[in-house]
Design a protein around this motif. Structure first.
Motif, PDB file in Angstrom:
ATOM      1  N   ALA A   6       0.838  -1.203   0.000  1.00  0.00           N
ATOM      2  CA  ALA A   6       0.000   0.000   0.000  1.00  0.00           C
ATOM      3  C   ALA A   6       0.873   1.253   0.000  1.00  0.00           C
ATOM      4  CB  ALA A   6      -0.928  -0.009   1.212  1.00  0.00           C
ATOM      5  N   LEU A   7       1.962   1.208   0.748  1.00  0.00           N
ATOM      6  CA  LEU A   7       2.873   2.359   0.807  1.00  0.00           C
ATOM      7  C   LEU A   7       3.480   2.621  -0.566  1.00  0.00           C
ATOM      8  CD1 LEU A   7       4.361   4.289   2.992  1.00  0.00           C
ATOM      9  CD2 LEU A   7       6.277   2.736   2.705  1.00  0.00           C
ATOM     10  N   VAL A   8       3.938   1.530  -1.206  1.00  0.00           N
ATOM     11  CA  VAL A   8       4.546   1.665  -2.534  1.00  0.00           C
ATOM     12  C   VAL A   8       3.506   2.199  -3.518  1.00  0.00           C
ATOM     13  CG1 VAL A   8       5.605   0.411  -4.469  1.00  0.00           C
ATOM     14  CG2 VAL A   8       6.299  -0.110  -2.119  1.00  0.00           C
ATOM     15  N   ALA A   9       2.284   1.649  -3.425  1.00  0.00           N
ATOM     16  CA  ALA A   9       1.221   2.094  -4.335  1.00  0.00           C
ATOM     17  C   ALA A   9       0.912   3.585  -4.107  1.00  0.00           C
ATOM     18  CB  ALA A   9      -0.038   1.251  -4.137  1.00  0.00           C
ATOM     19  N   ALA A  10       0.880   3.986  -2.829  1.00  0.00           N
ATOM     20  CA  ALA A  10       0.542   5.383  -2.511  1.00  0.00           C
ATOM     21  C   ALA A  10       1.643   6.345  -2.948  1.00  0.00           C
ATOM     22  CB  ALA A  10       0.286   5.526  -1.012  1.00  0.00           C
ATOM     23  N   GLY A  54      13.069   0.246  -6.354  1.00  0.00           N
ATOM     24  CA  GLY A  54      14.020   1.312  -6.669  1.00  0.00           C
ATOM     25  C   GLY A  54      14.451   2.156  -5.485  1.00  0.00           C
ATOM     26  N   ALA A  55      13.975   1.795  -4.285  1.00  0.00           N
ATOM     27  CA  ALA A  55      14.258   2.624  -3.112  1.00  0.00           C
ATOM     28  C   ALA A  55      15.730   2.564  -2.694  1.00  0.00           C
ATOM     29  CB  ALA A  55      13.387   2.168  -1.946  1.00  0.00           C
ATOM     30  N   ARG A  56      16.126   3.583  -1.957  1.00  0.00           N
ATOM     31  CA  ARG A  56      17.436   3.622  -1.294  1.00  0.00           C
ATOM     32  C   ARG A  56      17.161   3.252   0.151  1.00  0.00           C
ATOM     33  NH1 ARG A  56      19.722   9.114  -4.165  1.00  0.00           N
ATOM     34  NH2 ARG A  56      19.167   8.417  -6.258  1.00  0.00           N
ATOM     35  N   VAL A  57      17.615   2.099   0.566  1.00  0.00           N
ATOM     36  CA  VAL A  57      17.177   1.526   1.839  1.00  0.00           C
ATOM     37  C   VAL A  57      18.212   1.754   2.942  1.00  0.00           C
ATOM     38  CG1 VAL A  57      16.543  -0.625   3.009  1.00  0.00           C
ATOM     39  CG2 VAL A  57      15.760  -0.196   0.660  1.00  0.00           C
ATOM     40  N   VAL A  58      17.791   2.383   4.022  1.00  0.00           N
ATOM     41  CA  VAL A  58      18.667   2.573   5.190  1.00  0.00           C
ATOM     42  C   VAL A  58      18.149   1.684   6.312  1.00  0.00           C
ATOM     43  CG1 VAL A  58      19.580   4.197   6.889  1.00  0.00           C
ATOM     44  CG2 VAL A  58      19.163   4.958   4.528  1.00  0.00           C
ATOM     45  N   GLY A 152      11.365  11.381   3.505  1.00  0.00           N
ATOM     46  CA  GLY A 152      11.652  10.033   3.998  1.00  0.00           C
ATOM     47  C   GLY A 152      10.409   9.190   4.245  1.00  0.00           C
ATOM     48  N   LEU A 153      10.614   7.876   4.209  1.00  0.00           N
ATOM     49  CA  LEU A 153       9.553   6.915   4.537  1.00  0.00           C
ATOM     50  C   LEU A 153      10.097   5.968   5.599  1.00  0.00           C
ATOM     51  CD1 LEU A 153       8.556   6.009   0.863  1.00  0.00           C
ATOM     52  CD2 LEU A 153       7.305   7.545   2.418  1.00  0.00           C
ATOM     53  N   PHE A 154       9.191   5.348   6.336  1.00  0.00           N
ATOM     54  CA  PHE A 154       9.616   4.420   7.390  1.00  0.00           C
ATOM     55  C   PHE A 154       8.868   3.097   7.274  1.00  0.00           C
ATOM     56  CE2 PHE A 154       8.896   2.882  11.897  1.00  0.00           C
ATOM     57  CZ  PHE A 154      10.179   2.388  12.071  1.00  0.00           C
ATOM     58  N   VAL A 155       9.622   2.015   7.346  1.00  0.00           N
ATOM     59  CA  VAL A 155       9.013   0.689   7.370  1.00  0.00           C
ATOM     60  C   VAL A 155       9.459  -0.006   8.646  1.00  0.00           C
ATOM     61  CG1 VAL A 155       8.960  -1.595   6.300  1.00  0.00           C
ATOM     62  CG2 VAL A 155       8.753   0.458   4.875  1.00  0.00           C
ATOM     63  N   SER A 156       8.498  -0.400   9.458  1.00  0.00           N
ATOM     64  CA  SER A 156       8.783  -1.054  10.725  1.00  0.00           C
ATOM     65  C   SER A 156       8.733  -2.556  10.512  1.00  0.00           C
ATOM     66  CB  SER A 156       7.716  -0.640  11.748  1.00  0.00           C
ATOM     67  OG  SER A 156       7.949  -1.298  12.966  1.00  0.00           O
ATOM     68  N   ASP A 157       9.889  -3.215  10.619  1.00  0.00           N
ATOM     69  CA  ASP A 157       9.901  -4.654  10.340  1.00  0.00           C
ATOM     70  C   ASP A 157      10.609  -5.461  11.422  1.00  0.00           C
ATOM     71  OD1 ASP A 157       8.860  -6.513   8.548  1.00  0.00           O
ATOM     72  OD2 ASP A 157      10.809  -6.837   7.608  1.00  0.00           O
ATOM     73  N   GLY A 158      10.981  -4.808  12.521  1.00  0.00           N
ATOM     74  CA  GLY A 158      11.667  -5.529  13.600  1.00  0.00           C
ATOM     75  C   GLY A 158      10.639  -6.104  14.558  1.00  0.00           C
ATOM     76  N   PHE A 159      10.040  -7.220  14.177  1.00  0.00           N
ATOM     77  CA  PHE A 159       8.975  -7.753  15.021  1.00  0.00           C
ATOM     78  C   PHE A 159       9.448  -7.985  16.454  1.00  0.00           C
ATOM     79  CE2 PHE A 159       6.643 -11.194  17.002  1.00  0.00           C
ATOM     80  CZ  PHE A 159       5.405 -10.580  17.065  1.00  0.00           C
ATOM     81  N   GLY A 160      10.699  -8.426  16.594  1.00  0.00           N
ATOM     82  CA  GLY A 160      11.230  -8.731  17.928  1.00  0.00           C
ATOM     83  C   GLY A 160      11.262  -7.545  18.878  1.00  0.00           C
ATOM     84  N   ALA A 173       8.152   6.502  13.858  1.00  0.00           N
ATOM     85  CA  ALA A 173       6.928   6.254  13.080  1.00  0.00           C
ATOM     86  C   ALA A 173       5.993   7.456  13.142  1.00  0.00           C
ATOM     87  CB  ALA A 173       6.220   5.007  13.598  1.00  0.00           C
ATOM     88  N   GLN A 174       6.175   8.289  14.177  1.00  0.00           N
ATOM     89  CA  GLN A 174       5.338   9.483  14.281  1.00  0.00           C
ATOM     90  C   GLN A 174       5.853  10.621  13.410  1.00  0.00           C
ATOM     91  OE1 GLN A 174       5.348   9.733  18.637  1.00  0.00           O
ATOM     92  NE2 GLN A 174       3.238   9.012  18.605  1.00  0.00           N
ATOM     93  N   LEU A 175       7.085  10.459  12.917  1.00  0.00           N
ATOM     94  CA  LEU A 175       7.692  11.525  12.114  1.00  0.00           C
ATOM     95  C   LEU A 175       7.558  11.291  10.615  1.00  0.00           C
ATOM     96  CD1 LEU A 175      11.058  12.038  14.090  1.00  0.00           C
ATOM     97  CD2 LEU A 175       8.942  13.378  14.246  1.00  0.00           C
ATOM     98  N   LEU A 176       7.506  10.027  10.211  1.00  0.00           N
ATOM     99  CA  LEU A 176       7.569   9.700   8.777  1.00  0.00           C
ATOM    100  C   LEU A 176       6.338   8.914   8.344  1.00  0.00           C
ATOM    101  CD1 LEU A 176      11.283   8.388   8.695  1.00  0.00           C
ATOM    102  CD2 LEU A 176      10.478  10.667   8.015  1.00  0.00           C
ATOM    103  N   PRO A 177       5.913   9.074   7.072  1.00  0.00           N
ATOM    104  CA  PRO A 177       4.883   8.171   6.537  1.00  0.00           C
ATOM    105  C   PRO A 177       5.401   6.745   6.696  1.00  0.00           C
ATOM    106  CG  PRO A 177       5.427   9.910   4.946  1.00  0.00           C
ATOM    107  CD  PRO A 177       6.425  10.009   6.063  1.00  0.00           C
ATOM    108  N   HIS A 178       4.534   5.831   7.139  1.00  0.00           N
ATOM    109  CA  HIS A 178       5.071   4.538   7.532  1.00  0.00           C
ATOM    110  C   HIS A 178       4.207   3.362   7.089  1.00  0.00           C
ATOM    111  CE1 HIS A 178       2.620   6.174  10.913  1.00  0.00           C
ATOM    112  NE2 HIS A 178       1.971   5.042  10.650  1.00  0.00           N
ATOM    113  N   ALA A 179       4.819   2.177   7.183  1.00  0.00           N
ATOM    114  CA  ALA A 179       4.100   0.932   6.921  1.00  0.00           C
ATOM    115  C   ALA A 179       4.711  -0.166   7.775  1.00  0.00           C
ATOM    116  CB  ALA A 179       4.232   0.548   5.442  1.00  0.00           C
ATOM    117  N   GLY A 180       3.944  -1.213   7.989  1.00  0.00           N
ATOM    118  CA  GLY A 180       4.477  -2.409   8.636  1.00  0.00           C
ATOM    119  C   GLY A 180       5.123  -3.263   7.567  1.00  0.00           C
ATOM    120  N   GLY A 181       6.316  -3.802   7.845  1.00  0.00           N
ATOM    121  CA  GLY A 181       7.018  -4.617   6.862  1.00  0.00           C
ATOM    122  C   GLY A 181       6.421  -6.015   6.743  1.00  0.00           C
TER     123      GLY A 181
END
Ligand code: ADP
Ligand code: MG
Length: 408
Positions: A6-10, A54-58, A152-160, A173-181
């Motif tokens: 959804a994030l990529v689509a948006a 095509g993203a630049r992933v940090v 910037g965008l944020f993806v939260s994927d650290g389930f642990g 996550a409150q600063l950047l548009p975000h999605a769950g990984g």
């Protein structure tokens, strides 16, 4: 929760865009070498999805428990090396700081489809600070790595770590548009199946060493599970609650009353609590200590229980044989030492049988996952190996996890 798709689509094409990804790369190390790379491999699909767009992933992650300042033994350098092996056709950059300095320079210089892994988040006091302002300040620096709130965008994927209210999990996550990984999505959908209408009989197996952390989940489980099997270091608090001598075994004396309460509640609700009938009792916490099988109600005062015994393994296997859902957290013994690994091995075998018979089996917890892999089991022997121990337990407890609610 917004998904990556959804994030990529948006956002449309992600070329030229930087995405901050919080992953869980907290792998076990021995002499600087990774002994189980499960969490690294589990993190790859989300990165790949973004790189393909095509993203630049940090990528930001923590390793171990440094106290807010750099410590060489907790450097993510061995993880960077492993990531390079696992992604041979991707440019994987690294930095020796987490934010600012070389990390910011490397992030600014990233090209499309390239990945940067910065240094351990917990080298910075702001990551785990209890002070909201201090965490928010660090979160801003993290956001700056991907160009700040405008780009910037944020993806939260650290389930642990989703049960932690930390800068890289919650504040950013409150600063950047975000999605769950993808990993967070997969983990939560499995856990949801355990909390809503699990196929029965549903058994939960608890063990391991973090006893007081794990006792809290029992209260909630007594409302959903049909059987509760207990092994590992936790079991001695149960044996003590039944009035047995536990020698020098791991014991949470201040929890004995609580456990007595659980046993009473279980009896009222018809939840079967299965405890070991024998244990391996050793003279010391050591692989070459003298050890023998003793009855669970006859542990000598000078011995410590370091594994469940063979009769208990048989009993546990019987109690799992007809189950259709099993959640297992915590090794049955001190499996890192060969003489105390059998209980964990036999339990893993019993779960693999349930998996083969079509049941849903879930293994949660860093050490539990490492245990089944180091004992030679395949990931396919289980329905799901969760990357998060504490997070999956808190989810099962019905708690609100800050890292998930912030994505809602
Ligand atoms: P997980 O990471 O899977 O949630 P824990 O961290 O709670 O599990 O516990 C794992 C540790 O528990 C292992 O290092 C293992 O050696 C230890 N352990 C298991 N049984 C015992 C026992 N009887 N006495 C002491 N330590 C134990
Ligand atoms: Mg652990």
């Amino acid at each position: 929760m917004q998904t990556i798709d959804a994030l990529v689509a948006a956002q449309g094409d992600l070329r030229g865009r930087r995405v901050l990804v919080r992953s869980d790369l907290n792998v076990p190390l021995s002499d600087g070498r990774i002994t189980d790379d499960g969490r690294v491999r589990a993190s790859l699909p989300t990165w790949q999805r973004l790189l393909d767009a095509g993203a630049r992933v940090v990528v930001v992650a923590h390793l171990g428990r440094p106290k807010g300042a750099p410590e060489a033994r907790y450097s993510l350098a061995p993880v960077v090396e492993r990531v390079r092996e696992l992604l041979p056709s991707t440019t994987v950059r690294s930095a020796d700081t987490t934010v600012g300095g070389s990390a910011q320079e490397a992030a600014d210089a990233l090209g499309d489809g390239e990945l940067l892994l910065v240094e351990n988040l917990r080298f910075n006091a702001g990551e785990t600070s209890k002070d909201d302002a201090e965490r928010a300040a660090f979160a801003s620096e993290l956001a700056a790595l991907v160009g700040g709130p405008e780009q910037g965008l944020f993806v939260s994927d650290g389930f642990g770590v989703v049960h932690r209210k930390q800068a890289s999990v919650y504040d950013v996550a409150q600063l950047l548009p975000h999605a769950g990984g993808g990993l967070v999505e997969a983990e939560t959908s499995v856990l949801q199946r355990l909390t809503t209408d699990p196929a029965r009989p549903y058994a939960v197996v608890l063990g391991g060493a973090k006893v007081s952390d794990k006792l809290a989940v029992i209260e909630n489980l007594l409302g959903t599970a049909d059987r509760l099997l207990v092994g590992g270091g936790m079991v001695f608090t149960f044996l003590a609650a039944q009035g047995h001598e536990v020698g020098t075994s791991l014991l949470e004396a201040d929890q004995v009353e609580t456990v007595r309460g659980y046993l009473a509640t279980a009896a009222e609700r018809g939840v079967e609590v299965v405890l070991p009938v024998d244990v391996i009792a050793a003279t010391a916490f050591s692989a070459d200590a003298e050890h023998e099988v003793v009855a669970a109600d006859a542990i000598p005062a000078d011995r410590m229980g370091l594994d469940i015994g063979p009769e208990s393994s048989k009993l546990f296997a019987e109690k799992l044989a007809d189950t259709r859902t099993v959640f297992w957290n915590g090794p049955m013994g001190a499996f890192e030492m060969a003489p105390y690994a059998e209980g964990t091995r036999e339990l893993a075998k019993a779960l693999a049988e349930v998996t083969r018979a079509g049941g849903l089996t879930v293994v949660g917890g860093g050490d539990s996952a490492a245990a089944v892999r180091s004992l030679g089991f395949a990931d396919s022997d289980f329905g799901h190996i969760s990357t998060g121990g504490g997070a999956s337990l808190e989810y099962l407890e019905g708690k609100t996890l800050p890292g998930l609610s912030v994505l809602a």
